[in-house]
Design an enzyme around this catalytic site. Sequence first.
Site, mmCIF file in Angstrom:
data_model
loop_
_atom_site.group_PDB
_atom_site.id
_atom_site.type_symbol
_atom_site.label_atom_id
_atom_site.label_comp_id
_atom_site.label_asym_id
_atom_site.label_seq_id
_atom_site.Cartn_x
_atom_site.Cartn_y
_atom_site.Cartn_z
ATOM 1 C CG HIS A 93 7.984 -8.907 -3.183
ATOM 2 N ND1 HIS A 93 6.536 -8.140 -3.094
ATOM 3 C CD2 HIS A 93 8.096 -8.663 -4.358
ATOM 4 C CE1 HIS A 93 6.426 -7.572 -4.092
ATOM 5 N NE2 HIS A 93 6.931 -7.732 -5.045
ATOM 6 C CG ASP B 252 4.486 -8.090 -6.998
ATOM 7 O OD1 ASP B 252 4.180 -6.781 -6.543
ATOM 8 O OD2 ASP B 252 5.708 -8.599 -7.544
HETATM 9 ZN ZN LIG Z 1 6.720 -10.606 -7.638
#
Ligand SMILES: [Zn+2]
Length: 255
Positions: free
Chosen positions: A60, A132
């Site tokens: 990310h 997430d």
């Molecule tokens: Zn993650």
Amino acid sequence: MPIKVELIPVLEDNYIPIIIAENGNCLIVDPALAKPVDDFVNQNGLKPIGILNTHHHWDHTDGIEGLKSKYKIEVFGPKYDLYRVPSITNPLVNGDKLDLLNCTFEILEVPGHTLGHIVYYVKSENLAFVGDTLFAMGCGRLFEGSPEQMYKSLNQLVLWPDSTTIYCAHEYTESNGQFALSMEPDNTDLQLRMKQVEQIRSKGRPTIPTQMGVEKRTNPFLRVHSTEIKRNLGLSPETSNEATFTALRHAKDQF
Ligand SMILES: [Zn+2]
């Protein structure tokens, strides 16, 4: 609608959402890589104005520095993660509001997957970017937080309207759905959704975004009140929803 969202698929199963205003200004969410974003921006004549980061994991963040230095843009991200994502220029905490692309992005802290995880909610557009935390028919693994924290975090997200469009960061939908069906095989909404998901995936298309109402009907982690789920976990119908969530997350880790 003043903004639209496009997804760039990268790595094995990551998506990078690009939030685009009518004038071509755009925000980049959780860039795992810089080059595919750079290519997309150039091909579409866009102008990046900032990066929104949800949490510190490399898939990310690895594209942040390259994009930041090339476009000289601000990087929004969790204050909690400042020490492990030093590229963040604008640290954020729960309740912060950002005015970007003529929209207001509300920040919620949702510990569980990681302790510093935040999500971005755009009420006026019925849109959310959840990283997430919540997945289609699933939720993030608990790398840092406790099941109790994740349960509380998800309970904040379900307060959003059923029509909320949800962008999560991974294409985990098919395997999440297989687990969901093992827990709630009699859920007809879930059976139908899995058929649709299998069709979409057989064509190689994304199943993201999802919608809160759909998740409430088919995501076992939002359905811990279900007696069918409690029974399939070997729990009594009187088991609390939080304890059911803990058992469910554990079962998914073993699935
Ligand atoms: Zn993650």
